[in-house]
Design an enzyme around this catalytic site. Structure first.
Site, PDB file in Angstrom:
ATOM      1  N   GLU A   1      34.271 -58.429 -69.005  1.00 53.09           N
ATOM      2  CA  GLU A   1      34.736 -58.328 -70.389  1.00 53.09           C
ATOM      3  C   GLU A   1      33.508 -58.511 -71.272  1.00 53.09           C
ATOM      4  O   GLU A   1      32.886 -59.575 -71.263  1.00 53.09           O
ATOM      5  CB  GLU A   1      35.787 -59.397 -70.685  1.00 53.09           C
TER       6      GLU A   1
ATOM      7  N   GLU B 116      57.279 -22.756 -23.480  1.00 50.72           N
ATOM      8  CA  GLU B 116      56.054 -23.472 -23.139  1.00 50.72           C
ATOM      9  C   GLU B 116      56.356 -24.261 -21.872  1.00 50.72           C
ATOM     10  O   GLU B 116      56.869 -25.382 -21.918  1.00 50.72           O
ATOM     11  CB  GLU B 116      55.621 -24.370 -24.305  1.00 50.72           C
TER      12      GLU B 116
ATOM     13  N   HIS C 260      53.256 -29.586 -24.297  1.00 55.33           N
ATOM     14  CA  HIS C 260      53.436 -28.282 -24.935  1.00 55.33           C
ATOM     15  C   HIS C 260      52.476 -27.269 -24.329  1.00 55.33           C
ATOM     16  O   HIS C 260      51.716 -27.570 -23.402  1.00 55.33           O
ATOM     17  CB  HIS C 260      53.196 -28.405 -26.450  1.00 55.33           C
TER      18      HIS C 260
ATOM     19  N   HIS D 161      40.469 -49.030 -70.110  1.00 54.89           N
ATOM     20  CA  HIS D 161      41.386 -49.109 -71.237  1.00 54.89           C
ATOM     21  C   HIS D 161      40.731 -48.359 -72.391  1.00 54.89           C
ATOM     22  O   HIS D 161      39.640 -48.721 -72.831  1.00 54.89           O
ATOM     23  CB  HIS D 161      41.670 -50.560 -71.615  1.00 54.89           C
TER      24      HIS D 161
ATOM     25  N   GLU E 280      48.902 -30.353 -25.698  1.00 53.62           N
ATOM     26  CA  GLU E 280      48.934 -28.913 -25.428  1.00 53.62           C
ATOM     27  C   GLU E 280      48.161 -28.681 -24.126  1.00 53.62           C
ATOM     28  O   GLU E 280      46.969 -28.983 -24.038  1.00 53.62           O
ATOM     29  CB  GLU E 280      48.291 -28.150 -26.582  1.00 53.62           C
TER      30      GLU E 280
ATOM     31  N   GLU F 153      38.995 -50.081 -75.299  1.00 54.77           N
ATOM     32  CA  GLU F 153      37.923 -51.041 -75.026  1.00 54.77           C
ATOM     33  C   GLU F 153      36.647 -50.241 -74.854  1.00 54.77           C
ATOM     34  O   GLU F 153      36.244 -49.871 -73.753  1.00 54.77           O
ATOM     35  CB  GLU F 153      38.280 -51.871 -73.798  1.00 54.77           C
TER      36      GLU F 153
ATOM     37  N   HIS G 103      59.664 -26.758 -26.279  1.00 53.33           N
ATOM     38  CA  HIS G 103      59.768 -25.354 -26.637  1.00 53.33           C
ATOM     39  C   HIS G 103      60.014 -24.591 -25.335  1.00 53.33           C
ATOM     40  O   HIS G 103      59.213 -24.665 -24.394  1.00 53.33           O
ATOM     41  CB  HIS G 103      58.491 -24.859 -27.316  1.00 53.33           C
TER      42      HIS G 103
ATOM     43  N   HIS H  78      35.233 -53.900 -69.346  1.00 57.62           N
ATOM     44  CA  HIS H  78      36.324 -53.971 -70.312  1.00 57.62           C
ATOM     45  C   HIS H  78      35.840 -54.599 -71.615  1.00 57.62           C
ATOM     46  O   HIS H  78      34.662 -54.885 -71.790  1.00 57.62           O
ATOM     47  CB  HIS H  78      37.478 -54.803 -69.732  1.00 57.62           C
TER      48      HIS H  78
END
Length: 1642
Positions: free
Chosen positions: A299, A500, A603, A100, A694, A103, A497, A210
C-alpha cells in the site's frame, strides 16, 4: 567546405564541453527525464510503453497477457538483458499495479520504474546489475477499465475500484478456504489472464501494488474464520515478514508510518494481511498457494488517487524500495536439478525444505530459486521416476543466495523396455492357434479355463448387451469370489469399441497365461495370490459381431447395437450425458460394487497410453490435468516402457507420420477432447485409477498378425497389473481392531479422496515421495500421519481411529435417542450431587423450568491473600424455546454432561469452566414436549404453545414460562446468550424485526452487528452443516449466518428482547432443518454442534475486563465505562471490575467517575482473549487560586515529580520583575524533535482575568498525572511539544479580587498597559523601545520556537475568537486568508465545551450578545489593535485563537472545579488539532535538511518557515491546496495536495540547487549558447554561398583553371541541389565529351 563543417562541429563540441558539469547535456540530448507531472490514461500508457520498447529493444519486450472486460490490453513490459530468451538460473520477478482502478499511484510508479530501468541501464551499476541478472516483468495496470472511471484527487471511495463488471479483482481469485476451484469459469477476464500467466511461469517474487494506506502486507490475507484481527500465518511467514520489512525499511516513510488514521498502527510499517482485515480471494495468497511465487501487497499512499503533483514525491519515496525489493529475488537458495543419465535439467522437479509446508518446482532448464531467511536447512529435490536427493545443514546467508545443485538418478521404469521378461514362462499351449474369437467362441474359451482352473478362477456376468449377450468377466485370484482384506482389486476391460479387437484377444491370452503358469512361475503366482484380477474381454460384444477383419481405421462395429459410442456414454464432469446404455450401466454398477484400485481399458487404432482427463471445461484440446496427474503419468509409462515400441512415441509412421507422443503416453484432452469417457468417470466416481491403452495402429488386424500383438503386449499387460501394488496401502481400524468401511483417505495437496473397503483395507496409488495422509470416517475424528513412499511395493500405513465419542466426548454414549423429561431431570440432579464443586440446579419459580449453573473452582474463591479480582462472563444457553423443537434440549443435556465429565479430564474444559459462568436452561417448559411428534419437520402436528414471539419489551408476560425467562435474564445480567433452535441451518442474530428510533439499532442492523457476525460466523464455520451456507427449507444463507429479519421477520422474539431490554448479546443456532428430527439423526447433530458450542463459550471471554482504581490503588465507586461509537455506558463493579465483550480489533474505551479525571485507553482485542485493563483515575483536587509564589512553587513541584516529561523555564520578566514561567511538557523536554509540532497555551493576559491561569495550572496537572495511564494523553505528549505559560501578567493578577466579574481594574500590567494591545500589528507599528517587557518576552519566545498553534485564555465572555482583532473598513477586512482554519479551530474548542457552542441564547447573563456556534471573529466582538493573536499570525504564521472561558473574570474559587470540567475537554482537543493539516520535511537532493525554507499555500497570506531539521507544520482545513517550498539558492518545490479531516497529510519537498555561471542561471546560458550557435551557423551559410571552392572542387580537362561564367553559374545551382543525393548515388551533372566531365569530390 567539408573541412569547415568539421571545424564548426569541433567548435560546438568544445563549447558544450565547457558548460558546467551540473548541466547534464548528455541527459538532455540522449536520455529522457522521467516526467512525473501527470497521470497516463490507457492511450498514453500504451504509447509510452511502446515507445520504450522501440527505444530499448535490447533490454525490453512489450506484450499483453490478455484483455480486460472492455477490451483493453493488460500490458506487461519485460526488462532484462536478453528479453528474447530464457536464461538458465535467472529468477523471474513480476510487479503488478493498479489492480484496483482508483488506486492510481502504483500505476504511475511502475511506469516510472520501467523508464528508470531503461534510462539508467549501462549508466547506474545497481540498475545494470539487476537487469543483467533478473528477468523483470512489470504490469502497470491490471485494471485499466477501472482506472478510466476513477477520478484524480479522490483519496477514498470506490469509484473505479472494480473492473467493468463491478467485481473487486482482489476478491476474485480462488481462496484456500472456499470450494471455488482454479478452473471455475466465473472468474473475471483479468483474473483468468493473471492466473494463467502465474501458472505458466516460474515467478520467484512478486509485488502487488495498491493505495489507500501506507504499509507492506503479507500472506495470508484471510483465515478460515474470516474475521478481522486474526493472524493467518503462511508456512513461509518468516520469509514474508522479511520481504515486507525490506520494502518498508527502504521506503522513505513507510517504516515510520503509524497508519493513515490517528489510531491505526503498523509496527515497522508491515502487517499480516488477515491480521489487518480479512480478504478472501486475494491475489497474493493465490500466487503462493498455486505457484512458486512469493507475493506481498504494498500500500503506497494514504490517498488512493492523489493529485498529480504528488507523483514526484511518491516516486522518490518508492524508488529505493523498488530496487531493494527486486534484489530480494537473489536471496535464499538457488541451483539446478539435473538427470545423471542425460546431464540435462529436470523440469518440474520438487524442492522441499524440511519443516516448511510449501514446495517449489524447477523451471524448464531444471533451475530453481527458493526464498529463505538466513538459517540452516535440510533441502530435498525429488522428481517422478528419480530417486530423491537430500542436502542437510544447508546454510543460507543474508547477502546472497546459497548455490545448491542436485543430480538425480532414474529408477523404477527404465528407458529401455522391458524391466522383466516372460521368456522363461510357459506360453499358452495352443499358441499356434491364436486367432479371433466371436462371442460364442470367447464364451467357450472362458468357460474352459474356468472349469479347468476352478481354484483360481470364477466366471461371471456383470450384465447384458443391447442384444442380450452376457458381459462376461473372468476373475483370477487365489480365493476367487472373495474379497480378502488387504488384497487389491484390479480390472482389464477390452473391446469397448466393437471393431477394436486386439484388446479382446490379448486379454483371452492373458487369462490363459495366468492360469497355466499359476504354481509354476513364481512371479505370476505371487501376482495372482496377492491380487484379485478381473478381466472383461469384451464390453461391446454386439459391435464385435458386425466388425470386419482387416479394418484399419473404419467405424463399422465401433458402437453398440443402438449406435452409441460407449466411450462417449459415461456421465461427464462438465457436460453430463443422456440415455445411458445397458453396457455402460452394467460397467458403472460393477465399478461401484467392486473396490477396484487400478484398471485399464484396451483400445486400437493407435499406439499410446492415454490418461485422464480426457476433456476440458470448455471442450478444447488442451492439457487437462487431474489432481493425480503424476501417478497417472507413471502408470501410463509403466505400460509404454514395457512395450517394445510404444515408448518410442512414433506409433503409426505409415498412417500418421507427423504424430508423436513423448515416451508413448499422452494426456487425453491434450491429444483430443473427448467428453463422456469411461476413465474420467471411473476416477471421479470410484476409488479406481484407469488409463486407456491403444494397442496398435490397426483396429481389426488379420488373425495372422495376432501372435505379433500378443508378443508385444504380454509383458506390458503383466507389468501394468503390478502397478496396483505401488503407493500406500493399509487398514483403517477401530480401537478394538475392527475394520472401518468407507473411511476417507486424503493426501494433503492432492484433491482426490479414496475410501476403505469392507474390511477397512485401502490402497492409495502414489509416486515416490513424502506425504501427509489423513483418514476420516463418519463418527470418528480424523487422524493424520506422514509417510514416505518408495519405488518398490506399497508402503504399509495403518490408521486406528477412535470413535468420535472416545476422542471428543470422553467415551460417553452418543445414542440415537432423545432424553425424556425424567431423564433430563435425573441427569442434572445426578451431576449436581456428584460434582457439587462445579454444578448446581437453581430453583425456578416455574417448576417446569430447569436452570443449571456450571462454574469452576475459581469462581468459588473468596478474596484472600492471592485474591482474584476479576469478574467472569456470564453465558446463557437456552433450548426448547418451542416445544416442537426438542433437538436443542437434547444437545444442551449432552453439553452439561460433557462439561461436567470433562472438568477433571480435559485442561481445555477446566480452563473454560473456570473462566466462564455458564447457565443452561435445557428446556423452557418440559411439559410442552409431550405434545410434539418425532419426525414432524414442519411442526404441523404440534398442539402445544410456541413461545418464540411472546417476549414483549414490557414487564408483563401472558405465559408463565416467558415471565420465568425474563426474570432469569434480569437476575443474571448475561454477557452472551444462545438459543438452540431448529427449522433451519443458520446462525441468527438480532434484530428479528426492524425498529426505528433506537439509539442502538438502525432498522434491523444493531450497534453490535460486527460482533454478532463474528460470533455467528465462528459457530457456522465450526459446524459442517452450516459452514457452506447449506440450503434448508428453500433458504440459503451466505456463510451460514443471517440477521434475524432476513431469516424471518418476527416481532417480540427473545433475541430482540434480550438485546434491547436486557442489553444482552444473544444469538440463535438453528441446528436442524427438521424441527423434530428422527432420533437416528441426533448423534450426528450432536457431533456437529459440540465444537461450535465450546467455541461459543470461549468467545464469551473475548473482550476486556476493566478495573478502575485511584492512584493509591483504592477502588473508584460509581465509575462508568464508555466504548467509542457505542451510545451505551456500563457501570463498573467496584470490587470485581466489569467485563465487556467486544469484536476483534481496535477499540477506544473511556472511564469516567465523579471527582476524577476521565481516562482513555486504546486496546486491541484478540480472538477469544480477555484483555485486562487497569484504569488509574487521577482524583480531581478542589481547585483554589494560586498567588504568584504559589504558582511558582506548584510548577517547581510538577517539574520534580515528572522530570522525564517536563521542563520549567523563564522567557523573561514583568515590569515588577516577576519571572514569566513556562512549563514544557513533552517526551523529550528541552529538545525539538524533527517532525514534532510545538503548541503554546497562554493565560492571564489581562491581570484581572485570572481564571485562565488556574485552568492552565489544572491542565498541567491533568496532563502530567495522566501520562502513562491515559492512552490519548500519553500519545499527545509523546508526539507534541507543549508549552504552557499560565500567567503572562502576574503583576496585574496580584491586585485582582476574587468575585470581581466585571470592570477593568488590574487589567493592565504594572504600567497600566493592556498587554493584548501591545503587540506589533497592522494597526500598530511599534518599535521595540516602547513595547512592554511582557510583550517583548513573548516576541522573543516566538522567535525561538516554531509554534504551530496557540491558545490564549481570557474571561468576561463565553466564546472562542479568531483573527483579526482589528477592523479597517468592511467586515470582510477583518478576516484573514486562513479564516476557514481559524473557524475550524475555534469551533473545535467551542464544540467540546458543554455550553459554549449553544447559540439559542446569550452565553453570559450580563451580555446581550449572541455568538452563533460559540465562535466569532475578534474584530466583530471587540475591535482593537496590537492583539497577541494578530501578532502571532502576521509575524510568525502561528495560528492563535483567543478563548473567553468564563462569564466572570475572577470567579469565586468554588466555581473553579466546574469551570475546569467545562474546559478540560476543549483544551485537550486543541492538542489534537495541532496534528491536522499538512506536515513534512524539506530536504536537498542528497537528503540534507533545509532549515528556514518558506512554505507557502496559494491563496493564503501566512508563510511557515521550516525548523532546524527541515520540518514544518501548516494547519489547513479540509480541501485542495497548492503548496510551495522556497529557499534561496534552490529551485522552488510545488505540491498539489488534498487535505482531509484527521491526521495531518505528509507533504515532503526535495529541492534542487540553482546553478549560476558568470552570475547567470544555466537556462540563460543554454539559451545564449543556442543563440550563439544559430549565429555561427548563419555565418557559415553566408560564407558557403559566397565562396564555393572550399565546399566543392572541380577540374575540367583541357580548359583553363577557372572556366567560364556560364559553367560557374550552373555549378552554383547544382551545388545547392547536391544535398538531395545520397552518398551512394552518382550523378552526371554535364553531358558532353570526356573533356567536359566534372568530377565531384566528396
Amino acid at each position: 567546405m567539408a573541412g569547415s563543417w568539421a571545424v564548426l562541429g569541433r567548435a560546438v563540441v568544445t563549447f558544450l564541453l565547457f558548460l558546467p558539469v551540473s548541466v547534464n547535456l548528455e541527459g538532455l540530448l540522449v536520455r529522457r527525464e522521467i516526467d512525473t507531472t501527470h497521470y497516463h490514461d490507457f492511450v498514453d500508457m500504451s504509447a509510452q510503453l511502446q515507445d520504450y520498447a522501440n527505444r530499448y529493444p535490447h533490454i525490453t519486450r512489450l506484450f499483453s497477457i490478455g484483455q480486460s472486460v472492455q477490451g483493453r490490453d493488460l500490458w506487461v513490459m519485460q526488462v532484462t538483458d536478453r528479453p528474447d530468451q530464457t536464461e538458465p538460473g535467472e529468477p523471474q520477478v513480476k510487479l503488478v499495479g493498479n489492480m484496483h482502478g482508483n488506486e492510481a499511484i502504483s500505476r504511475e510508479v511502475l511506469i516510472f520504474l520501467i523508464q528508470y530501468l531503461c534510462e539508467k541501464y549501462g549508466q547506474d551499476d545497481q540498475v545494470t546489475q539487476l537487469v543483467d541478472t533478473t528477468n523483470i516483468f512489470i504490469m502497470p495496470s491490471m485494471n485499466p477499465d477501472g482506472f478510466e472511471r476513477a477520478k484524480e484527487g479522490q483519496c477514498g471511495g470506490t469509484l473505479g475500484r472494480e473492473n467493468a463488471n463491478g467485481v473487486d479483482l482482489n476478491r476474485n481469485f480462488p481462496d484456500q478456504f472456499s470450494s471455488k476451484s482454479y478452473l471455475d469459469s466465473n472468474f473475471e477476464p483479468e483474473t483468468v489472464h493473471m492466473m494463467k500467466w502465474v501458472m505458466e511461469n516460474k515467478f520467484v517474487l512478486s509485488g502487488n501494488f495498491h493505495g489507500g494506506d501506507l504499509v507492506a502486507s503479507y500472506p495470508f490475507d484471510d483465515s478460515a474464520r474470516h474475521g478481522d484481527g486474526i493472524y493467518s500465518k503462511a508456512p513461509d511467514d518468516d520469509v514474508f515478514k522479511h520481504l515486507a520489512h525490506v520494502y518498508a525499511n527502504s521506503h522513505l516513510t513507510m517504516h515510520n508510518n503509524r497508519g493513515c488514521d490517528m489510531w491505526e498502527h503498523f509496527q515497522d510499517g508491515i502487517t499480516n494481511g488477515a491480521k489487518w482485515y480479512d480478504v478472501p480471494g486475494g491475489m497474493q495468497d493465490f500466487n503462493y498457494l498455486y505457484s512458486n511465487c512469493f507475493e506481498i501487497t504494498l500500500e503506497l499512499s494514504c490517498c488512493k488517487y492523489p493529485t498529480a503533483d504528488h507523483l514526484e514525491q511518491e516516486w522518490d519515496n518508492n524508488r529505493p524500495a523498488l530496487l531493494a525489493y527486486l534484489a530480494e529475488a537473489h536471496k535464499g537458495v538457488k541451483g539446478f536439478v539435473t538427470s545423471s543419465d542425460t546431464n540435462q535439467g529436470i523440469e518440474n522437479a520438487t524442492i522441499t525444505v524440511v519443516g516448511i509446508d510449501h514446495n517449489v518446482t524447477t523451471a524448464s532448464h531444471g533451475d530453481f530459486w527458493r526464498l529463505l531467511v538466513p538459517g540452516t536447512y535440510t533441502i530435498i529435490a525429488s522428481a517422478q521416476g528419480y530417486t530423491s536427493e537430500t542436502f542437510t545443514d544447508v546454510t543460507v546467508e543474508a547477502d546472497q543466495a546459497t548455490e545448491l545443485n542436485f543430480t538425480l538418478h532414474a529408477v523404477g521404469v527404465q528407458q529401455t523396455p522391458p524391466v522383466t521378461t516372460l521368456s522363461s514362462i510357459q506360453q499358452p499351449e495352443d499358441t499356434p492357434q491364436i486367432k479371433h474369437h466371436n462371442y460364442q467362441q470367447m464364451k467357450e474359451f472362458m468357460t474352459k479355463f474356468a472349469k479347468t482352473y476352478p481354484d483360481i478362477t470364477r466366471m461371471y456376468s456383470i450384465g447384458q448387451s443391447v442384444e442380450g449377450r452376457d458381459l462376461l468377466v473372468m476373475e483370477i485370484s487365489d480365493q476367487p469370489g472373495v474379497h480378502e482384506p488387504g488384497e487389491a482389486e484390479f480390472k482389464y476391460i477390452g473391446n469397448m469399441h466393437g471393431n477394436e479387437v486386439v484388446g479382446r484377444e490379448v486379454l483371452l491370452l492373458l487369462i490363459q497365461l495366468l492360469c497355466e503358469n499359476y504354481g509354476k512361475d513364481a512371479d505370476l503366482t505371487a501376482l495372482v495370490d496377492s491380487t484379485r484380477i478381473h478381466i472383461l474381454p469384451s464390453m461391446n460384444p454386439d459391435g464385435y459381431e458386425i466388425a470386419q477383419e482387416g479394418d484399419v481405421r473404419g467405424l463399422t462395429g465401433r458402437t453398440n447395437a443402438n449406435g452409441v459410442d460407449l466411450n462417449r456414454n459415461f456421465p461427464d464432469q462438465y457436460f453430463g450425458v443422456e440415455n445411458s446404455q445397458p453396457e455402460t450401466t452394467a460397467v458403472m454398477e460393477w465399478a461401484k460394487r467392486v473396490h477396484f484400485v487400478l484398471s485399464a481399458s484396451l483400445h486400437g487404432g493407435n499406439l499410446v497410453a492415454d490418461y485422464p482427463f480426457d476433456d476440458s471445461p470448455k471442450g478444447h484440446a488442451v492439457y487437462s490435468k487431474c489432481p493425480d496427474d503424476a501417478i497417472f503419468q507413471q502408470l501410463a509409462k509403466s505400460y509404454s516402457m514395457a512395450h517394445p515400441t510404444m515408448h518410442n512415441g512414433h506409433p503409426c509412421d505409415d498412417i500418421k507420420p507427423d504424430e508423436y507422443f513423448q515416451d508413448g503416453i499422452t494426456n487425453g484432452a491434450a491429444w483430443y477432447n473427448v467428453p463422456g469417457v469411461m476413465q474420467d468417470w471411473v476416477y471421479l466416481n470410484t476409488d479406481d485409477f484407469e488409463v486407456a491403452i491403444e494397442l496398435g495402429c490397426v483396429k481389426f488386424p488379420y488373425g495372422s498378425d495376432l501372435p505379433e500383438y500378443w508378443q508385444a503386449n504380454k509383458e506390458a499387460l503383466v507389468e501394468f497389473i503390478k502397478q496396483v501394488h505401488k503407493g500406500v496401502k493399509g487398514f483403517v481400524l477401530t480401537t478394538d481392531g475392527s475394520g472401518i468401511s468407507g473411511a476417507s483417505i486424503t493426501v494433503h495437496g492432492i484433491n482426490h479422496t479414496v475410501t476403505s473397503a469392507a474390511g477397512g483395507d485401502y490402497w492409495r496409488l502414489l509416486v515416490p515421495g513424502t506425504y501427509q495422509i489423513t483418514a476420516t470416517a463418519e463418527g470418528y475424528p480424523s487422524v493424520t500421519q506422514e509417510v514416505t513412499v518408495g519405488e518398490g511395493d506399497a508402503t504399509q500405513l495403518n490408521f486406528t481411529l477412535q470413535t468420535w465419542s472416545e476422542e471428543n466426548d470422553y467415551s460417553l454414549p452418543n445414542e440415537p435417542s432423545y432424553s425424556t423429561n425424567n431423564d433430563l431431570v435425573k441427569i442434572v440432579k445426578k451431576y449436581s450431587k456428584e460434582h457439587r464443586g462445579i454444578i448446581k440446579i437453581e430453583e425456578m419459580s416455574n417448576k417446569n423450568v430447569v436452570d443449571v449453573e456450571i462454574f469452576g473452582q475459581l469462581a468459588r474463591r473468596k478474596r484472600d491473600g492471592d485474591d482474584i479480582t476479576r469478574v467472569q462472563p456470564h453465558v446463557a444457553l437456552i433450548g426448547g424455546l418451542n416445544g416442537d423443537e426438542p433437538i436443542g434440549r437434547e444437545i444442551l443435556t449432552r453439553l452439561i454432561r460433557h462439561l461436567v465429565e470433562g472438568y477433571d479430564r480435559d485442561e481445555r474444559i477446566r480452563e473454560l469452566v473456570d473462566n466462564t459462568h455458564i447457565h443452561v436452561m435445557p428446556a423452557v417448559d418440559l411439559s410442552f414436549f409431550s405434545q410434539a411428534v418425532e419426525g414432524d419437520c414442519t411442526g404441523e402436528q404440534y398442539t402445544g404453545t410456541r413461545l418464540h414471539d411472546r417476549f414483549t419489551l414490557d414487564s408483563q408476560a401472558e405465559v408463565p414460562q416467558v415471565a420465568t425467562v425474563k426474570d432469569w435474564f434480569e437476575k443474571h445480567k448475561f454477557d452472551l446468550a444462545l438459543s438452540l433452535e431448529a427449522g433451519g441451518l443458520v446462525m441468527r442474530f438480532p434484530l428479528d424485526y426492524p425498529r426505528e428510533g433506537l439509539s442502538i439499532a438502525d432498522g434491523a442492523t444493531t450497534q453490535d452487528n460486527l460482533m454478532f457476525q463474528e460470533i455467528a460466523r465462528e459457530y457456522a464455520e465450526n459446524n459442517p452443516a452450516m459452514q457452506e451456507g447449506s440450503s434448508c427449507n428453500n433458504k440459503t444463507f451466505h456463510e451460514g449466518i443471517s440477521v434475524g429479519a432476513s431469516f424471518k421477520e418476527t416481532q417480540n422474539t427473545l433475541l430482540d428482547y434480550a438485546y434491547i431490554k436486557e442489553h444482552v448479546s444473544m444469538l440463535a443456532a438453528h441446528v436442524s432443518c427438521c424441527k423434530y428430527p428422527a432420533r437416528e439423526d441426533v448423534p450426528k447433530i450432536w457431533r456437529e454442534n459440540l465444537e461450535p458450542l465450546l467455541g461459543f463459550l470461549s468467545q464469551a471471554r473475548q473482550g476486556v475486563h476493566a478495573m478502575v482504581q485511584d492512584q493509591e490503588g483504592s477502588p473508584v465507586p460509581g465509575a462508568m465505562l464508555f466504548i467509542e461509537g457505542d451510545p451505551r455506558n456500563i457501570s463498573v463493579n467496584t470490587e470485581k471490575g466489569t467485563f465487556k465483550m467486544l469484536p476483534l480489533g481496535q477499540h477506544r474505551l473511556r472511564v469516567e467517575a465523579e471527582g476524577f479525571s476521565s481516562e482513555t485507553k486504546q486496546v486491541h482485542v484478540e480472538d477469544g482473549q480477555t484483555r485486562q485493563l487497569e484504569f488509574v483515575l487521577v482524583r480531581e483536587e478542589t481547585l483554589t487560586y494560586h498567588g504568584y509564589e504559589d504558582m511558582q512553587q506548584m510548577l517547581t513541584d510538577v517539574t520534580k515529580q515528572f522530570p522525564n516529561i517536563t521542563k520549567l523555564y523563564s522567557i523573561g520578566e514583568t515590569v515588577s520583575l516577576r519571572r514569566l514561567w513556562v512549563l514544557e511538557i513533552s517526551k523529550t523536554p528541552g529538545t525539538h524533535q524533527p517532525g514534532q509540532p510545538e503548541v503554546k497555551f497562554v493565560g492571564n493576559v489581562h491581570g484581572n482575568e485570572v481564571i485562565g491561569r488556574e485552568l492552565l495550572l489544572a491542565f498541567i496537572n491533568h496532563l502530567c498525572s495522566n501520562y502513562g495511564y491515559d492512552d490519548d494523553i500519553t500519545k499527545l505528549i509523546d508526539t507534541t511539544r507543549i508549552h504552557i505559560l499560565p500567567s503572562l501578567n502576574p503583576d496585574g493578577a496580584s491586585c485582582s479580587t476574587e468575585g470581581t466579574c466585571e470592570g477593568d481594574k488590574c487589567r493592565g500590567n504594572s504600567n497600566k498597559v493592556d498587554l493584548n494591545t501591545d503587540f506589533p500589528s497592522g494597526s500598530r507599528n511599534l518599535s521595540a523601545g516602547v513595547l512592554q517587557p511582557e510583550s517583548l518576552a513573548v516576541i522573543a519566545w516566538m522567535e525561538d520556537h516554531p509554534f504551530v498553534l496557540s491558545v490564549s485564555l481570557f474571561a468576561g465572555q463565553l466564546v472562542a475568537t479568531y483573527p483579526y482583532d482589528y477592523q479597517t473598513g468592511s467586515a470582510e477586512a477583518s478576516l484573514t486568508p486562513d479564516d476557514d482554519i481559524f473557524r475550524t479551530l475555534a469551533a473545535a474548542y467551542a464544540d467540546s465545551h458543554p455550553t459554549m457552542h449553544l447559540s439559542s441564547s446569550t452565553p453570559c447573563p450580563e451580555s446581550d450578545t449572541v455568538f452563533p456556534e460559540g465562535i466569532t471573529n475578534g474584530a466583530r466582538m471587540d475591535s482593537h489593535g496590537g492583539s497577541m493573536q494578530d501578532y502571532n499570525y502576521n509575524y510568525h504564521s502561528c495560528m492563535e485563537i483567543a478563548v473567553w472561558v468564563s462569564c466572570c473574570k475572577h470567579p469565586f474559587s468554588s466555581e473553579l472545579d466546574q469551570l475546569w470540567r467545562d474546559n478540560s475537554k476543549s483544551l485537550l482537543n486543541m492538542l489534537k488539532q495541532v496534528h491536522t493539516g499538512v506536515k513534512g520535511f524539506v530536504r536537498t537532493t542528497d537528503g540534507t535538511a533545509v532549515p528556514g525554507a518558506s512554505i507557502r499555500v496559494d491563496g493564503r497570506g501566512s508563510v511557515v518557515a521550516t525548523a532546524a531539521d527541515g520540518d514544518y507544520w501548516r494547519l489547513l482545513a479540509p480541501g485542495e491546496y497548492v503548496i510551495r517550498a522556497d529557499m534561496e539558492g534552490y529551485q522552488q518545490g510545488t505540491r498539489k495536495v488534498i487535505v482531509t479531516s484527521g491526521a495531518a497529510k505528509e507533504v515532503h519537498f526535495i529541492l534542487s540547487k540553482k546553478y549560476h555561471i558568470f552570475g547567470m542561471s544555466p537556462t540563460i546560458i543554454i539559451i545564449a549558447a543556442a543563440v550563439s550557435m544559430m549565429a555561427i551557423v548563419c555565418t557559415a551559410v553566408v560564407i558557403c554561398r559566397l565562396c564555393r571552392t572550399p565546399a566543392y572542387s572541380y577540374s575540367k580537362l583541357g580548359t583553363s583553371e577557372y572556366g567560364d561564367t556560364i559553367l560557374m553559374n550552373k555549378l552554383k545551382t547544382d551545388a545547392s541541389q547536391k544535398s538531395l543525393l545520397q552518398d551512394h548515388e552518382y550523378h552526371d551533372d554535364l553531358s558532353g565529351s570526356e573533356d567536359d566531365t566534372i568530377y565531384w569530390k566528396r
